[in-house]
Design a protein around this motif. Structure first.
Motif, short mmCIF file in Angstrom:
data_model
loop_
_atom_site.label_atom_id
_atom_site.label_comp_id
_atom_site.label_asym_id
_atom_site.label_seq_id
_atom_site.Cartn_x
_atom_site.Cartn_y
_atom_site.Cartn_z
N GLN A 169 0.81 -1.22 0.00
CA GLN A 169 0.00 0.00 0.00
C GLN A 169 0.85 1.28 0.00
OE1 GLN A 169 -3.36 0.22 2.70
NE2 GLN A 169 -3.37 -1.98 2.97
N GLY A 170 2.16 1.14 -0.17
CA GLY A 170 3.03 2.29 -0.04
C GLY A 170 2.67 3.47 -0.91
N ILE A 171 2.57 3.27 -2.22
CA ILE A 171 2.29 4.37 -3.15
C ILE A 171 0.88 4.89 -2.95
CG2 ILE A 171 2.03 4.98 -5.58
CD1 ILE A 171 4.26 3.02 -6.23
N TYR A 172 -0.09 3.98 -2.83
CA TYR A 172 -1.47 4.41 -2.63
C TYR A 172 -1.61 5.22 -1.35
CZ TYR A 172 -6.37 4.22 -1.32
OH TYR A 172 -7.64 4.56 -0.92
N LYS A 173 -1.00 4.73 -0.28
CA LYS A 173 -1.09 5.43 1.01
C LYS A 173 -0.50 6.83 0.92
CE LYS A 173 1.69 4.27 4.46
NZ LYS A 173 2.41 5.47 4.97
N ALA A 174 0.65 6.94 0.26
CA ALA A 174 1.31 8.24 0.15
C ALA A 174 0.44 9.25 -0.61
CB ALA A 174 2.66 8.07 -0.54
N LEU A 175 -0.15 8.81 -1.72
CA LEU A 175 -0.98 9.72 -2.52
C LEU A 175 -2.26 10.11 -1.79
CD1 LEU A 175 -0.59 8.04 -6.03
CD2 LEU A 175 0.45 10.16 -5.25
N ALA A 176 -2.96 9.11 -1.23
CA ALA A 176 -4.21 9.40 -0.53
C ALA A 176 -3.96 10.26 0.70
CB ALA A 176 -4.88 8.08 -0.11
N ASN A 177 -2.89 9.96 1.41
CA ASN A 177 -2.52 10.72 2.61
C ASN A 177 -2.22 12.18 2.25
OD1 ASN A 177 0.10 10.63 5.07
ND2 ASN A 177 -2.08 10.77 5.44
N GLY A 178 -1.49 12.39 1.17
CA GLY A 178 -1.14 13.73 0.74
C GLY A 178 -2.35 14.56 0.34
N LEU A 179 -3.28 13.95 -0.36
CA LEU A 179 -4.49 14.66 -0.77
C LEU A 179 -5.33 15.08 0.43
CD1 LEU A 179 -5.53 12.45 -3.84
CD2 LEU A 179 -4.65 14.80 -3.90
N GLN A 180 -5.48 14.16 1.38
CA GLN A 180 -6.25 14.48 2.59
C GLN A 180 -5.56 15.56 3.41
OE1 GLN A 180 -9.26 13.32 3.47
NE2 GLN A 180 -9.28 14.59 5.31
N ALA A 181 -4.24 15.49 3.49
CA ALA A 181 -3.47 16.47 4.25
C ALA A 181 -3.63 17.86 3.64
CB ALA A 181 -2.00 16.08 4.30
N ALA A 182 -3.53 17.95 2.32
CA ALA A 182 -3.65 19.25 1.64
C ALA A 182 -5.01 19.90 1.94
CB ALA A 182 -3.46 19.07 0.14
N LYS A 183 -6.06 19.10 1.87
CA LYS A 183 -7.40 19.61 2.15
C LYS A 183 -7.51 20.12 3.59
CE LYS A 183 -12.22 18.06 2.40
NZ LYS A 183 -13.12 16.89 2.23
N SER A 184 -6.94 19.38 4.52
CA SER A 184 -7.01 19.76 5.93
C SER A 184 -6.22 21.03 6.21
CB SER A 184 -6.48 18.61 6.80
OG SER A 184 -7.25 17.44 6.62
N ILE A 185 -5.07 21.17 5.55
CA ILE A 185 -4.24 22.36 5.74
C ILE A 185 -4.96 23.61 5.24
CG2 ILE A 185 -2.10 23.50 5.04
CD1 ILE A 185 -0.84 20.67 4.94
N VAL A 186 -5.58 23.50 4.07
CA VAL A 186 -6.32 24.64 3.52
C VAL A 186 -7.44 25.06 4.47
CG1 VAL A 186 -7.88 25.37 1.67
CG2 VAL A 186 -5.77 24.13 1.12
N GLN A 187 -8.16 24.08 5.02
CA GLN A 187 -9.22 24.40 5.97
C GLN A 187 -8.67 25.11 7.20
OE1 GLN A 187 -11.30 20.15 5.47
NE2 GLN A 187 -12.48 21.47 6.82
N TRP A 188 -7.56 24.62 7.72
CA TRP A 188 -6.97 25.23 8.92
C TRP A 188 -6.52 26.65 8.64
CZ3 TRP A 188 -2.52 27.39 10.81
CH2 TRP A 188 -2.39 27.43 12.21
N LEU A 189 -5.90 26.89 7.51
CA LEU A 189 -5.44 28.23 7.16
C LEU A 189 -6.61 29.18 6.93
CD1 LEU A 189 -2.47 27.38 4.75
CD2 LEU A 189 -2.33 28.22 7.10
N ASP A 190 -7.77 28.61 6.58
CA ASP A 190 -8.99 29.43 6.40
C ASP A 190 -9.75 29.60 7.71
OD1 ASP A 190 -8.54 29.88 3.73
OD2 ASP A 190 -9.77 28.20 3.04
N GLY A 191 -9.19 29.10 8.81
CA GLY A 191 -9.81 29.30 10.11
C GLY A 191 -10.70 28.18 10.60
N ASP A 192 -10.70 27.03 9.89
CA ASP A 192 -11.55 25.90 10.29
C ASP A 192 -10.66 24.76 10.81
OD1 ASP A 192 -13.36 23.89 10.65
OD2 ASP A 192 -13.93 23.71 8.54
N PRO A 193 -10.61 24.53 12.12
CA PRO A 193 -9.74 23.49 12.69
C PRO A 193 -10.29 22.07 12.52
CG PRO A 193 -10.98 24.54 14.44
CD PRO A 193 -11.32 25.28 13.19
N GLU A 194 -11.54 21.93 12.07
CA GLU A 194 -12.14 20.60 11.96
C GLU A 194 -11.42 19.72 10.94
OE1 GLU A 194 -14.47 19.21 13.86
OE2 GLU A 194 -14.20 21.03 15.05
N GLY A 195 -10.76 20.36 9.98
CA GLY A 195 -10.04 19.59 8.98
C GLY A 195 -8.95 18.73 9.59
N LEU A 196 -8.28 19.25 10.61
CA LEU A 196 -7.23 18.47 11.27
C LEU A 196 -7.81 17.31 12.06
CD1 LEU A 196 -4.72 21.18 12.55
CD2 LEU A 196 -4.61 19.77 10.49
#
Length: 243
Positions: A169-196
């Protein structure tokens, strides 16, 4: 040390012998070491720790070059992996328990190669290749960072969770993890902590699912009941804590 939103003078992240780093958000992509997350107080929950020893074999003039299929073979001391690489190379690795590796002295290529010649399917694939004069080795843990994210930071990839390579699952995990992380970071920077919060829950949930799949894979092997590698895997699986 902490990270806060909306500050004029951002906090500093300090590392020994390196300049201080100032930023609004921190992403730990340091792999198994999780160096940055540890600075924030996170700890690594280790479920299992193995090691892989691998060689890159030249198969230009052998039938090895004709077979492009990935091959796994369970043996008494762990399991072998063989796969094609560019430039007529094949990577061949043995994954085993660290204690077993020490007893068998697998850092010495001749001991590794002796076990390889005793395999059935892998040995058939590598017949005619040259004895390797050096090996590559790396730790292959099953571990989860606790927590995988906090206020102003998160960990991605192996810094967040490490999977046994048998899961593939190495490659799949890395890609899926990165996409979810990016979404959460954008939410946090916009003032929404629920993404984390969602990100933390997703990393833990995926790790639980991985452990269950790993349990299934190792549970299929019923030979070598008394062998140290397989006995330890059964012990680990029986005592797993999915929380």
């Amino acid at each position: 040390m902490h990270v806060r939103r909306g500050v004029t003078d951002p906090p500093k992240l300090s590392f020994e012998n390196h300049p201080d780093v100032c930023c609004r958000f921190v992403v730990d992509a340091t792999g198994q070491s999780a160096k940055v997350a540890r600075k924030f107080g996170a700890t690594v929950n280790m479920q299992d720790l193995m090691v892989s020893f691998a060689a890159y074999l030249d198969c230009q003039d052998t039938r090895l070059n004709e077979n492009k299929l990935t091959l796994l073979e369970a043996v008494e001391h762990g399991w072998w992996y063989c796969a094609s690489l560019p430039n007529n190379l094949q990577v061949v690795s043995l994954t085993t328990d660290i204690a077993v590796a020490k007893k068998l002295r697998l850092k010495q290529p001749e001991n590794w190669y002796s076990l390889l010649k005793n395999s059935i399917h892998i040995n058939n694939r590598i017949e005619g290749t040259v004895f390797p004069n050096r090996l590559n080795s790396w730790k292959t843990p099953s571990s989860l960072l606790s927590p995988p994210a906090g206020n102003g930071w998160l960990a991605v990839g192996d810094a967040a969770a490490c999977y046994d390579p048998i899961s593939s699952q190495g490659i799949y995990k890395a890609l899926a993890n990165g996409l979810q992380a990016a979404k959460s970071i954008v939410q946090w920077l916009d003032g929404d902590p629920e993404g984390l919060t969602e990100y933390r829950n997703k990393v833990v949930k995926d790790f639980v699912n991985y452990l269950e799949q790993r349990d299934y894979f190792y549970g299929q092997e019923q030979r070598w009941q008394e062998a140290e590698f397989w006995a330890k895997r059964r012990a680990y699986l029986a005592g797993l804590k999915y929380g």
